[in-house]
Enzyme design. Sequence first.
Site, PDB file in Angstrom:
ATOM      1  N   LYS A   8       0.849  -1.187   0.000  1.00 54.94           N
ATOM      2  CA  LYS A   8       0.000   0.000   0.000  1.00 54.94           C
ATOM      3  C   LYS A   8       0.893   1.248   0.000  1.00 54.94           C
ATOM      4  CE  LYS A   8      -4.054  -2.038   0.328  1.00 54.94           C
ATOM      5  NZ  LYS A   8      -5.133  -1.875  -0.671  1.00 54.94           N
TER       6      LYS A   8
ATOM      7  N   ASP B  66      -0.394  -0.533  -4.617  1.00 58.21           N
ATOM      8  CA  ASP B  66      -1.794  -0.132  -4.576  1.00 58.21           C
ATOM      9  C   ASP B  66      -1.891   1.211  -3.875  1.00 58.21           C
ATOM     10  OD1 ASP B  66      -4.495   0.134  -4.540  1.00 58.21           O
ATOM     11  OD2 ASP B  66      -4.910  -1.636  -3.322  1.00 58.21           O
TER      12      ASP B  66
ATOM     13  N   GLU C  54      -1.910  -0.433  -8.928  1.00 54.73           N
ATOM     14  CA  GLU C  54      -3.360  -0.457  -8.806  1.00 54.73           C
ATOM     15  C   GLU C  54      -3.902   0.909  -8.360  1.00 54.73           C
ATOM     16  OE1 GLU C  54      -6.629  -3.148  -6.335  1.00 54.73           O
ATOM     17  OE2 GLU C  54      -4.496  -3.680  -6.314  1.00 54.73           O
TER      18      GLU C  54
ATOM     19  N   ASP D   7      -9.417  -0.075 -10.100  1.00 54.34           N
ATOM     20  CA  ASP D   7     -10.106  -0.772  -9.017  1.00 54.34           C
ATOM     21  C   ASP D   7     -11.338   0.022  -8.593  1.00 54.34           C
ATOM     22  OD1 ASP D   7     -11.003  -2.022  -6.759  1.00 54.34           O
ATOM     23  OD2 ASP D   7      -9.183  -1.788  -5.598  1.00 54.34           O
TER      24      ASP D   7
ATOM     25  N   LYS E  26     -14.128  -6.896  -7.906  1.00 53.85           N
ATOM     26  CA  LYS E  26     -14.408  -7.207  -6.507  1.00 53.85           C
ATOM     27  C   LYS E  26     -15.900  -7.475  -6.382  1.00 53.85           C
ATOM     28  CE  LYS E  26     -10.586  -4.607  -4.445  1.00 53.85           C
ATOM     29  NZ  LYS E  26     -10.187  -3.440  -3.613  1.00 53.85           N
TER      30      LYS E  26
END
Length: 363
Positions: A163, A190, A218, A243, A267
């Site tokens: 992250k 991400d 991402e 995303d 997702k």
Amino acid sequence: MSTKIIKVTYEPLDIPLLEPFTIAIGRLDHVRNALITIELENGAIGYGEAAALEPINGENQATILATLKTYTPLLVGRDALEWRTISAEIHNVFSMQNAARAGIEMALLDAATKSMRIPLYKFLGGASSQVETDISIPIVTPARARELAAEIQARGVRFIKIKVGGDIAADVARILGVVEGGPKLGIQLDANQGYNAPGAVQLLNELARLDIPVRLFEQPVPKHDWNGMKYVTQHTSVPVAADETIFNAYDAIRVIETGAATVVNIKLMKSGLVEALDIAAVCRAGNIQLMIGGMIESKLAMCCSAHFAAGLGGFDYIDLDTPMLLAEDPFEGGWKQSGGIYELSEIRAGIGCYPAGRPSGYI
């Protein structure tokens, strides 16, 4: 035997995390989801999970439970095999409650495939019986990143998702910590919308200068910044994944039309299972690579996502690690795990994951 629904119940699903999970858009200390149980006349029982992450999908546990309170009584007497029709009806009434709808769809499909006596991945196509996930680490100090990376590599996992949050110097230091702790790990980033476009490209250029390969970046920019996403995609050879930008098949079509990304992260909690099937079909037609991920979900929902990716096949990036971040596992059954590989072939029917101490729901 009859697949008529005779009972539907729901309840909060609260699970503590091993440690706080911090990303660019917030911090999470505790999972607050919902568990849905659907019982059929033939004795099959289906379990579903609804997981919300409010900064991403605008839902929380309270809105999920309110939606379930309103809709679940209407399911009694319906046929579980009509899961697509039921999904469309829920979407027409609760168009913004995707996680709640996903939980109902999950329970319906679990019960339906248990009635058919086949595992969900085979019902969805049976392309494979396994997936290989990465493990994510939150925004932590470089020293903690080094420790986590060493632990992840020692577990036999091959990919790590780091992250990042918009501070280039701090993010580079964290990534260097990962490289030191887990030099064999494939690195994914991400940003959870934490960068602007020039900053995202600058981060990638700095990592290239340090000779640190990145296999995926991402959601580098805010979800509505389509031009920014396209700018990043056009200024790097690193695959860029959309995303938070993707909630439905129309969003996936827009990615193809604009060239905003080269990968789409599906997702189930953002779209529901039925819409996720359409997103995957659109991406395949448009030569967009597929990724599957999740919110902070338990083994139940993550196992369903593993069935989804394995059954359809063709997913290049798998991010289904959140059960490994939880302090407790309130479920039995599910996949067999070796390193980052989830093996589904021993699952008897349905999702194969059920609450500890309760009926498995097989018939």
